[in-house]
Design an enzyme around this catalytic site. Structure first.
Site, PDB file in Angstrom:
ATOM      1  CD  GLU A 183       5.975  -0.900   3.244  1.00 20.98           C
ATOM      2  OE1 GLU A 183       6.624  -1.648   2.058  1.00 20.98           O
ATOM      3  OE2 GLU A 183       6.450  -1.048   4.025  1.00 20.98           O
ATOM      4  CE  LYS A 243      10.883   0.172  -0.740  1.00 26.68           C
ATOM      5  NZ  LYS A 243      10.634  -1.259   0.238  1.00 26.68           N
ATOM      6  CB  CYS A 288       9.991  -0.185   3.318  1.00 25.54           C
ATOM      7  SG  CYS A 288      10.624  -1.891   4.185  1.00 25.54           S
TER       8      CYS A 288
END
Length: 546
Positions: A283, A344, A394
């Site tokens: 990320e 995301k 995440c």
């Protein structure tokens, strides 16, 4: 009346203390502070201690709610105490405000469990099996509410303690929230066990039946995972990987004069020199927007993988001020006219979006925060080397029901998950271990390997059984080389997806929520009938008295 109230209040001090200690034990069960290992037995035992305190004596609604609140507040504080590092160490928030923020978050989330146990005591089910079912249903509804309301923050759900336990086999059927139900049921049954049960054939029959069901589930899983998937003709060769862990210091990661050039140089060197078929960078491995990079930087990486037999997946922010920004993954390989992109979907509150009325709070911290755009649920996987590779970024891997949306069509279901993370915000703490076990649970639920590329750890390869096969030492800079065996390539076979993947991809968590709600409703109806019977009895006998 006042004396009775004071006596009851003083009598709650010890039960509340026991509940707090049990809550801290629940937090430790998810990942022990000294070695990061989960302890399934401690999770059940700590919940049983709470159940014991709730069932002890006459538990009023007030007592049940207070014990549930104390237990959950201690459990949640003990689980995500490491938020202190991100808010104070890296964010510069004053210590009193940081402590108050963590306590406030834990207390707010603990209110779900306080409500659950208040309702449990209000319904006052006497029958032992009925009480255990009600406790499990209410506890599961509280866990699910924490994972859903206000975008959800389900970090530390009790089921994650069972990735290595005997109940892990149930994950493929009921998922982590189903495990929360089963463990709460077991905990309350243990609380209510009596010495006479040891002499009861019925009790031993129930134990034998439970063990038999667990054995059948184990055999079924062995058949589905090991026998049905092993023929080489049904699956491509293992996919060789290179997972990059830059270990860029978090306090320098977004600094133009230190961390940014360090990251750009190291990741470019690794991406240009890699020989593994698939190379994965974590990320925000590239901490700048494409338009902020030096000319030709991103284009050079794309050109490197535009031909040949290699591919790359790279974490990078995308967007602009007019269109908005996304936390994204870009992918490149031969034959792609347009780079693969994953945005995301499940954003982190206060990190990637600022809840209404809380801008004042985020302005007090020196952390690069902002409002990002959300990607869609169930975005297409990255197709490479016969695999369908599904990214998640995440803490998106906390939301199994959202990952499960990708299994609605087994023919296009993922064969491999890849998690892109940066836990550097939380230091070298148990947060790394907790997140690793969360990824392992997703592997168990879907029987798909989960590959993890992170900035500081845990960079790892988890197989379809939830076992960590390769792991890079945390807080070091390096490249993890290994292989992953994708699963479920033959979509024509019924075993291509797990039972959990089947139902959660179609109905989300609704079936489990409805089951738990139905149990509560039956208990409420029973409590209503008992109340009417008591009032009727009192009316009859009362009328005959002097």
């Amino acid at each position: 009346m006042g004396l009775a109230y004071r006596t009851q209040g003083s009598g709650l001090a010890l039960p509340v203390l026991i509940a707090v200690l049990a809550g801290l034990a629940q937090a430790a069960s998810l990942a022990l502070p000294w070695n990061g290992q989960p302890q399934w037995w401690l999770q059940i035992a700590s919940l049983a201690v709470l159940g014991w305190q709730v069932r002890a004596g006459v538990s009023t609604v007030r007592r049940g709610a207070l014990l549930g609140f104390a237990f959950a507040t201690a459990w949640l504080c003990g689980t995500f105490w490491w938020l202190y590092i991100s808010m104070h160490t890296y964010g510069g928030l004053a210590v009193p405000l940081t402590v108050a923020a963590i306590l406030g978050l834990a207390a707010f989330l603990a209110s779900y469990y306080a409500l659950a146990l208040g309702v449990f005591c209000r319904l006052a089910v006497v029958h032992r099996a009925g009480a255990a079912l009600l406790f499990a249903a209410l506890w599961t509804l509280a866990e699910m509410a924490r994972g859903w309301l206000w975008t959800g923050f389900p970090w530390g759900a009790g089921g994650y303690a069972h990735v290595d336990g005997p109940l892990a086999v149930l994950a493929r059927y009921v998922g982590v929230y189903g495990l929360c139900f089963v463990t709460a049921l077991i905990a309350m049954l243990l609380v209510q066990a009596r010495a006479s049960d040891l002499r009861s054939l019925r009790a031993w029959a129930l134990v034998a039946g439970g063990l038999a069901l667990l054995g059948l589930a184990t055999v079924d899983r062995h058949c589905a995972v090991e026998l049905c998937h092993t023929p080489a003709a049904r699956a491509p060769a293992p996919l060789q990987l290179a997972l990059l862990q830059g270990n860029i210091p978090q306090d320098e990661k977004f600094q133009p004069g230190s961390g940014v050039p360090m990251a750009l140089q190291w990741y470019r060197e690794q991406l240009e020199g890699a020989t593994a078929p698939l190379v994965v960078a974590p990320e925000t491995a590239i901490p700048l927007l494409p338009q902020q990079l030096m000319p030709g930087y991103l284009e050079g990486i794309a050109q490197r993988y535009a031909s040949g037999s290699q591919a790359v997946l790279l974490g990078i922010p995308l967007g602009d001020e007019r269109e908005g920004y996304t936390n994204s993954v870009l992918g490149a390989r031969a034959g792609l006219a347009v780079p693969y992109r994953y945005d995301k979907h499940h954003l982190v509150p206060f990190g990637e979006f600022i809840p209404p009325f809380f801008k004042w709070f985020t302005q007090m911290m020196n952390i690069p925060l902002g409002d990002f755009n959300r990607g869609d649920v169930g975005q297409a996987p990255f197709a490479f080397a016969g695999q369908r590779i599904a990214p998640n970024i995440c803490y998106e891997d906390l939301f199994g029901e959202e990952l499960g949306a990708r299994f609605a069509d087994p023919a296009g279901a993922p064969t491999v998950f890849v998690n892109f993370s940066n836990i550097g915000w939380f230091g070298n703490t148990v947060a790394i271990d907790q997140h690793l076990h969360i990824s392992r649970m997703r592997a168990l639920e879907f029987e798909r390997p989960m590959v993890r590329a992170t900035n500081t750890g845990a960079t790892a390869i988890i197989d379809h059984r939830g076992v960590v096969t390769h792991q890079l030492e945390r807080h070091t800079r390096g490249v993890l080389l290994g292989a992953v065996h994708g699963r479920g390539m033959d979509a024509q076979q019924g075993w291509a997806i797990t039972p959990y993947a089947f139902w959660v991809s179609r109905w989300g968590l609704v079936p489990l929520a409805l089951l738990a709600a139905a149990i509560v409703l039956v208990a409420a109806l029973g409590a209503g009938r008992r109340g009417r019977a008591v009032r009727s009895k009192n009316g009859v006998f009362g009328s005959s008295g002097p």
